[in-house]
Design a protein around this motif. Structure first.
Motif, PDB file in Angstrom:
ATOM      1  N   LYS A  86       0.892  -1.486   0.035  1.00 14.99           N
ATOM      2  CA  LYS A  86       0.309  -0.034  -0.032  1.00 14.99           C
ATOM      3  C   LYS A  86       0.708   1.309  -0.034  1.00 14.99           C
ATOM      4  O   LYS A  86       0.376   2.283  -0.630  1.00 14.99           O
ATOM      5  CB  LYS A  86      -0.939   0.126   1.233  1.00 14.99           C
ATOM      6  CG  LYS A  86      -2.139  -0.983   0.931  1.00 14.99           C
ATOM      7  CD  LYS A  86      -3.117  -1.034   2.461  1.00 14.99           C
ATOM      8  CE  LYS A  86      -4.057  -2.048   2.333  1.00 14.99           C
ATOM      9  NZ  LYS A  86      -4.643  -2.124   3.632  1.00 14.99           N
ATOM     10  N   PHE A  89       1.640   3.281  -3.342  1.00 14.20           N
ATOM     11  CA  PHE A  89       0.793   4.184  -3.758  1.00 14.20           C
ATOM     12  C   PHE A  89       0.717   5.425  -2.987  1.00 14.20           C
ATOM     13  O   PHE A  89       0.103   5.331  -1.837  1.00 14.20           O
ATOM     14  CB  PHE A  89      -0.458   3.529  -4.120  1.00 14.20           C
ATOM     15  CG  PHE A  89      -1.326   4.097  -5.051  1.00 14.20           C
ATOM     16  CD1 PHE A  89      -1.374   4.482  -6.390  1.00 14.20           C
ATOM     17  CD2 PHE A  89      -2.686   4.902  -4.328  1.00 14.20           C
ATOM     18  CE1 PHE A  89      -2.117   4.973  -7.119  1.00 14.20           C
ATOM     19  CE2 PHE A  89      -3.376   5.605  -4.981  1.00 14.20           C
ATOM     20  CZ  PHE A  89      -3.497   5.780  -6.416  1.00 14.20           C
ATOM     21  N   ASP A  90       1.073   6.550  -3.625  1.00 13.32           N
ATOM     22  CA  ASP A  90       0.585   7.859  -2.900  1.00 13.32           C
ATOM     23  C   ASP A  90      -0.723   8.362  -3.224  1.00 13.32           C
ATOM     24  O   ASP A  90      -1.090   8.704  -4.384  1.00 13.32           O
ATOM     25  CB  ASP A  90       1.752   8.762  -3.318  1.00 13.32           C
ATOM     26  CG  ASP A  90       1.560  10.396  -2.628  1.00 13.32           C
ATOM     27  OD1 ASP A  90       0.665  10.323  -1.552  1.00 13.32           O
ATOM     28  OD2 ASP A  90       1.931  11.091  -3.053  1.00 13.32           O
ATOM     29  N   SER A  91      -1.656   8.286  -2.153  1.00 10.41           N
ATOM     30  CA  SER A  91      -2.959   8.388  -2.579  1.00 10.41           C
ATOM     31  C   SER A  91      -3.425   9.998  -2.334  1.00 10.41           C
ATOM     32  O   SER A  91      -4.478  10.173  -1.966  1.00 10.41           O
ATOM     33  CB  SER A  91      -3.949   7.477  -1.655  1.00 10.41           C
ATOM     34  OG  SER A  91      -3.558   7.509  -0.259  1.00 10.41           O
ATOM     35  N   ASN A  92      -2.401  10.691  -1.807  1.00 10.16           N
ATOM     36  CA  ASN A  92      -2.528  12.141  -1.573  1.00 10.16           C
ATOM     37  C   ASN A  92      -2.576  12.957  -2.518  1.00 10.16           C
ATOM     38  O   ASN A  92      -1.464  13.603  -3.022  1.00 10.16           O
ATOM     39  CB  ASN A  92      -1.481  12.627  -0.588  1.00 10.16           C
ATOM     40  CG  ASN A  92      -2.235  12.709   0.819  1.00 10.16           C
ATOM     41  OD1 ASN A  92      -3.391  12.667   1.201  1.00 10.16           O
ATOM     42  ND2 ASN A  92      -1.089  12.664   1.865  1.00 10.16           N
ATOM     43  N   LYS A 106      -1.405   7.460 -13.067  1.00  5.96           N
ATOM     44  CA  LYS A 106      -1.770   7.319 -11.573  1.00  5.96           C
ATOM     45  C   LYS A 106      -2.936   5.913 -11.638  1.00  5.96           C
ATOM     46  O   LYS A 106      -2.910   5.114 -10.519  1.00  5.96           O
ATOM     47  CB  LYS A 106      -2.458   8.640 -10.884  1.00  5.96           C
ATOM     48  CG  LYS A 106      -2.515   8.553  -9.523  1.00  5.96           C
ATOM     49  CD  LYS A 106      -1.148   8.645  -8.994  1.00  5.96           C
ATOM     50  CE  LYS A 106      -1.136   9.261  -7.560  1.00  5.96           C
ATOM     51  NZ  LYS A 106       0.226   8.879  -6.909  1.00  5.96           N
ATOM     52  N   SER A 110      -2.656   2.546  -9.527  1.00  6.27           N
ATOM     53  CA  SER A 110      -3.478   1.924  -8.783  1.00  6.27           C
ATOM     54  C   SER A 110      -3.948   0.551  -8.965  1.00  6.27           C
ATOM     55  O   SER A 110      -4.154  -0.405  -8.093  1.00  6.27           O
ATOM     56  CB  SER A 110      -4.709   2.806  -8.535  1.00  6.27           C
ATOM     57  OG  SER A 110      -5.506   2.636  -9.651  1.00  6.27           O
ATOM     58  N   ARG A 168      -9.341  10.810   0.038  1.00  2.37           N
ATOM     59  CA  ARG A 168      -8.251  10.193  -0.611  1.00  2.37           C
ATOM     60  C   ARG A 168      -8.776   9.056  -1.200  1.00  2.37           C
ATOM     61  O   ARG A 168      -9.492   8.198  -1.125  1.00  2.37           O
ATOM     62  CB  ARG A 168      -7.343   9.358   0.393  1.00  2.37           C
ATOM     63  CG  ARG A 168      -6.681  10.883   1.263  1.00  2.37           C
ATOM     64  CD  ARG A 168      -5.932  10.139   2.548  1.00  2.37           C
ATOM     65  NE  ARG A 168      -5.334   8.999   2.394  1.00  2.37           N
ATOM     66  CZ  ARG A 168      -4.170   8.351   2.854  1.00  2.37           C
ATOM     67  NH1 ARG A 168      -3.472   9.073   3.909  1.00  2.37           N
ATOM     68  NH2 ARG A 168      -3.736   7.247   2.746  1.00  2.37           N
ATOM     69  N   GLN A 169      -7.861   8.769  -2.730  1.00  2.00           N
ATOM     70  CA  GLN A 169      -8.165   7.630  -3.556  1.00  2.00           C
ATOM     71  C   GLN A 169      -7.133   6.467  -2.814  1.00  2.00           C
ATOM     72  O   GLN A 169      -6.090   6.657  -2.639  1.00  2.00           O
ATOM     73  CB  GLN A 169      -7.626   8.164  -4.863  1.00  2.00           C
ATOM     74  CG  GLN A 169      -8.220   9.304  -5.301  1.00  2.00           C
ATOM     75  CD  GLN A 169      -9.565   8.895  -5.599  1.00  2.00           C
ATOM     76  OE1 GLN A 169     -10.051   8.040  -6.276  1.00  2.00           O
ATOM     77  NE2 GLN A 169     -10.584   9.847  -5.298  1.00  2.00           N
ATOM     78  N   ASN A 170      -7.921   5.626  -3.017  1.00  2.00           N
ATOM     79  CA  ASN A 170      -7.140   3.957  -2.694  1.00  2.00           C
ATOM     80  C   ASN A 170      -7.360   3.029  -3.753  1.00  2.00           C
ATOM     81  O   ASN A 170      -8.237   3.083  -4.617  1.00  2.00           O
ATOM     82  CB  ASN A 170      -7.749   3.615  -1.314  1.00  2.00           C
ATOM     83  CG  ASN A 170      -7.543   4.419   0.035  1.00  2.00           C
ATOM     84  OD1 ASN A 170      -6.342   4.877   0.080  1.00  2.00           O
ATOM     85  ND2 ASN A 170      -8.402   4.555   0.713  1.00  2.00           N
ATOM     86  N   PRO A 171      -6.026   2.320  -3.677  1.00  2.55           N
ATOM     87  CA  PRO A 171      -6.332   1.389  -4.847  1.00  2.55           C
ATOM     88  C   PRO A 171      -7.204   0.161  -4.632  1.00  2.55           C
ATOM     89  O   PRO A 171      -7.680  -0.006  -3.659  1.00  2.55           O
ATOM     90  CB  PRO A 171      -4.602   0.686  -5.073  1.00  2.55           C
ATOM     91  CG  PRO A 171      -4.153   1.353  -3.730  1.00  2.55           C
ATOM     92  CD  PRO A 171      -5.150   2.275  -3.172  1.00  2.55           C
TER      93      PRO A 171
END
Length: 171
Positions: A86, A89-92, A106, A110, A168-171
């Motif tokens: 995890k 992956f930079d979710s910011n 991006k 993901s 925030r976006q998460n994979p």
């Protein structure tokens, strides 16, 4: 989100008997528990949280006492690997500020991280089945999902994100 998870695990962990410390968590009132936890070093808090989480999982799955040590080591290894994946992956980020090309990169990142997480989960599901039955592995993964859902639900009811930014976006 980490605070919510910490709180949930600490509350659940207080009810469990086997702890690393000499404290009788069941007999302590919430104020005493909070004081004890606040007096711990960050490393001790992390260790206590890990112990509470492990006890909660072992209790929930009813792992045979002879398999507890092996399963706990395997479970902690699985969680460490998931965390490492995890972190790739930079979710910011704000998707609206990305160019089309940056957004494509991006998005692909993901997918790649999501696939690595799935592959790791499959790998450890097979490993765990050497210690616990398949039904308990399913129950473990199901309880992870329920915990995540509860945290997300609680986050929504408590005003969501403290930073005032978009989710925030998460994979």
């Amino acid at each position: 989100m980490k605070k919510i998870l910490f709180t949930l695990l600490v509350i659940y962990g207080f009810g469990l008997n086997a702890q690393k410390t000499d404290y009788d968590w069941k007999k302590m009132d919430p104020k005493q528990r909070k004081e004890v936890i606040n007096n711990l070093s960050p490393e001790e808090r992390k260790a206590l949280l890990t112990q509470f989480r492990n006890n909660m999982v072992l209790d929930n799955l009813n792992v045979d006492p002879k398999d507890k040590t092996e399963f706990t080591a395997m479970y902690n290894e699985y969680l460490d690997n998931q965390k490492k994946i995890k972190s790739q992956f930079d979710s910011n980020f704000n998707p609206e500020t990305l160019s089309e090309e940056e957004a494509k990169v991006k998005l692909q990142q993901s997918f790649d991280v999501g696939q690595k997480l799935l592959d790791n989960r499959k790998k450890y599901a097979e490993k765990m089945q050497t210690v616990i039955p398949c039904q308990k592995v399913l129950k473990l993964f199901q309880s992870e999902g329920m915990m995540r859902d509860k945290m997300n639900e609680r986050k929504k009811t408590h005003g969501g994100n403290n930073k005032g930014s978009k989710p925030r976006q998460n994979p």
